[in-house]
Every structure is written in C-alpha cells, then in structure tokens.
Design an enzyme around this catalytic site. Sequence first.
Site, PDB file in Angstrom:
ATOM      1  N   GLU A   1      19.949  -0.755  18.991  1.00  0.00           N
ATOM      2  CA  GLU A   1      19.294  -2.000  18.598  1.00  0.00           C
ATOM      3  C   GLU A   1      17.834  -1.809  18.190  1.00  0.00           C
ATOM      4  OE1 GLU A   1      18.993  -6.646  20.172  1.00  0.00           O
ATOM      5  OE2 GLU A   1      19.904  -5.115  21.444  1.00  0.00           O
TER       6      GLU A   1
ATOM      7  N   ARG B   1      28.647 -15.889  13.763  1.00  0.00           N
ATOM      8  CA  ARG B   1      27.800 -16.429  14.828  1.00  0.00           C
ATOM      9  C   ARG B   1      26.685 -17.329  14.318  1.00  0.00           C
ATOM     10  NH1 ARG B   1      27.508 -11.064  18.811  1.00  0.00           N
ATOM     11  NH2 ARG B   1      29.606 -11.344  19.658  1.00  0.00           N
TER      12      ARG B   1
ATOM     13  N   ALA C   1      27.812  -4.285  17.529  1.00  0.00           N
ATOM     14  CA  ALA C   1      26.669  -3.658  18.201  1.00  0.00           C
ATOM     15  C   ALA C   1      27.105  -2.451  19.011  1.00  0.00           C
ATOM     16  CB  ALA C   1      25.950  -4.660  19.101  1.00  0.00           C
TER      17      ALA C   1
ATOM     18  N   ALA D   1       7.981   4.733  28.431  1.00  0.00           N
ATOM     19  CA  ALA D   1       7.257   5.645  27.546  1.00  0.00           C
ATOM     20  C   ALA D   1       6.045   4.917  26.979  1.00  0.00           C
ATOM     21  CB  ALA D   1       8.173   6.115  26.425  1.00  0.00           C
TER      22      ALA D   1
ATOM     23  N   ASP E   1       9.342  -2.371  22.875  1.00  0.00           N
ATOM     24  CA  ASP E   1       8.338  -1.316  23.056  1.00  0.00           C
ATOM     25  C   ASP E   1       8.594  -0.108  22.157  1.00  0.00           C
ATOM     26  OD1 ASP E   1       7.092  -2.825  25.016  1.00  0.00           O
ATOM     27  OD2 ASP E   1       8.295  -1.976  26.625  1.00  0.00           O
TER      28      ASP E   1
ATOM     29  N   HIS F   1      20.682 -10.744  19.785  1.00  0.00           N
ATOM     30  CA  HIS F   1      20.520  -9.431  19.166  1.00  0.00           C
ATOM     31  C   HIS F   1      19.422  -9.516  18.114  1.00  0.00           C
ATOM     32  CE1 HIS F   1      22.406  -5.418  18.336  1.00  0.00           C
ATOM     33  NE2 HIS F   1      21.775  -5.576  17.175  1.00  0.00           N
TER      34      HIS F   1
ATOM     35  N   GLY G   1      29.364  -7.956  26.401  1.00  0.00           N
ATOM     36  CA  GLY G   1      30.790  -8.266  26.528  1.00  0.00           C
ATOM     37  C   GLY G   1      31.663  -7.045  26.353  1.00  0.00           C
TER      38      GLY G   1
END
Length: 430
Positions: free
Chosen positions: A396, A253, A411, A121, A195, A367, A11
């Site tokens: 993150e 939230r 974030a 990677a 990852d 998240h 957002g």
Amino acid sequence: GFLGGSTNVSGGALNAVDDKRQKAQGIEDSVQKFYESTMKGGHNVGNPELVKYLTDNAYPTVEWMEKEGVVFRDKIGAATGSLGQRSHYGKKPAGYAYTSAFENKLKEFGDHVVVLTETPASKLIMDKSGRVIGVSGLHAGKQPVTVMAPSVILATGGFGANVKFRQEVNTGVWKEVTLDNRIGTTNINKAAQGDGLKLAKSAHADIIGLSDIQLHPNGTPGTGLMQDIATSGRNRLFINKNGDRFVSESAARDTLCKAIFKQPDGTYWLLMNKLRYPDENKPDRMGVTMKDMLALGRVKKADTLDEMAKLINVPADHLKAAVAEYNKAASNKGTKDKFGFVATNTDDAPMTEGPWYACLKVPTVHHTMGGVRIDTLARALDKDGKPVPGLYAAGEVTGGIHGANRLGGNAIADVFTFGRQAGASAAQQK
C-alpha cells in the site's frame, strides 16, 4: 508492536484467476477479464504495465504462498467491489491466514533473521552517489538502531489513519466529502500514517496518486472498523432508512459509497439471512460466530421481515418489497434489475428464510491507492522514471497499481505479488 500491519486485520480476499478452483464451481474467468476489470474499476488511470503484472502473476503468487505454508479454502468468493468471482480466502481467519504462515516461516531461519517491532524507521541512509545503503530508527523509543544493507524495501503501508494528511491530499474521487475524524478507518492506526512516503521522498523517489483514496461501504459507525459482521461476498442487501434498496450490491466500492452518502443520514442497514449464517455457532471467514456478534449487540436478529422492520424502524412493506425485488433478480440469472444488479455469481440465491440479521453501516477510509512510483521489478522510481539505486517498495505504500479505485480482493493480491518481486529484486543487490 506486532507483525502483520493492516493485512492482519483485512478481510483476507486475494483475487487471482484460478482455473482449477473456479472451474470446479462453474466460474468462467480469464486473466484478460481480470486485467480489464482492474483497469475499469480503477477508472482506467492505473498503470497498465503494473496492472498486467499483477493480474498475470496473482495466481503464481497463490502457488508460491501455498508452498510457504498458506492453506487456502477451495471455494472461490467475491469480495465487496471485486467485479468478478475470483477471491481466494485462507482457511484461517481473514488476513491472519497469511501473516501467521509467514511469521512461522521466519522462525525457520532462526538467528539469520532479526525482527524488530516497535522500531519506527526515521531515516534512509544514502551514499554520495544517491544509492540507498541502509536505514536507521529508534527501538522502543530509546535505543538507536542502524542497519547497513545493499538494498532496502519499503513495505510500510498506506496513510488511511493519518486524518490531517488524508484531508490535505483529498482532491480526487472524494473531494466533496470531508475525511475528518467522523469518517473512521479500517486500518491499524500506527501502521497507516504514511511514514514510508516521507522516507521515499527523502531518497528522491516519486510519489504519485495521493488523491486516490478508497472508502469501503461496510464500516462500523463511530470507529470505521469492519469486524462486527462478515460484510463481503453475496446474498446481502443494502437497505436505507426507508426500507428500500438503493444500489447494486455488486457495484464497485466507490459507486457503493457515493450511493450511501445520498441516503438519509448517510447510513444504511446491511441485511442478511439464514443463507449467509445457517449455523450461529460456526465461525465465518473472519473467525467470528453470529452468536458472538449478537451478544455484542451490534447485530439485530428477527425471525420474519415484519419483525426486522420493527427492529430497524423501517416500513415493513418497503422492506419486503426490497427483498422480493432482489429475489427476482437472484432467480433470473443474467437479468439486470433496476439498479444494475445481475445475478451471474454461482453463489447468488433468493433470500427467503429467517432468521434475518441486520447491522447499521457507514463508509470508512479503507485504502490509499497513491504512493511510491515503482516498476514491475518493484524498484522505486524518481520523477524521471529512473530507479532509485538500492530502494524497492511494495504494498500500500506504492502507487499506480489500482488507479482511482481499488477492486475488493486486489490489495492482498498486490502486497504479496509485488512483495514477492521486491524480495527477489532486492536479493540480487550485492
């Protein structure tokens, strides 16, 4: 396959205490309030040093971003679950306002910067002393690539799209909810597999807080995406299938999502009116017009609340009572209603005029707050709290900043504030 990751489709809310913009709107705020709301919103389990660094440096980051080409709107908003009105938004739509500016910045460096997309990677290269000295991967599924460097920054995002892994670590806030394929995600699938955590562990970095997973209340049924209607901000009501409000729309939230799961079918209608969309042809913050959303068929429109009640199949008297209840709180700023909603925001106003708009919503994985343990220099730390030589992390992929629940708008503030620090720290390695 493209730059920007999940930031590109976010957002775009960026929380920062901004005296100039906030005071122009009559908003009273302080860095201390920002710090306290971030700690409280995260259930007071966030790392105080990291939270202080974030809240102290969020506005300097805004200033730095402006110098690098990002153009912010003057109006400050309040993202869903922000616990304060300090959310900045770019003039371009959503997260693209930021990613596009930095992509343009990269081009200024010409051949000095090489960008490789479609190149996951696979390994961090370490010397005998345990220092990270490079990374290797595979480009386009066939061409091996190895880069040797004095430092490596992990900025690989979270694991919200990795259904198997998120279920394995879901022992925290949402342990009573099965986070399987029925719960979608707002993240880009390839950019949110976790990852980077495997790479960090291979270099003996500490991984913390993996059970701290955040759900967003405004997901689309079936996909979890949020692109069909602008969901953040104020002047929108949460209405259940009985036509009633059931929670303070300004709550955190996790509070919002827990309340939604208790409603019939675990869904609700997000109700807005002309106040949010005075012109159906004007793009909103996400760059989408209401006209387009109506054409897609996800949003319902009615001129009156009686008509809307028929469209969404709820009792008209309940719906009108819910709106009247909200309007009473919106008209009496500083007065708490029965759900705890307080209209202290300068944008809060009674919702009276049609047309009315409604969209069916569900919670969605948004998240993952856990990840690589870092310090305020964005250095990756091992289990003893010592820096892993040559390894840095931001965004993150890291843990410890948001605690058990992230505030809406924190974030983007995090990824650019700690990203900026990671770059500065890594550049000092020779």
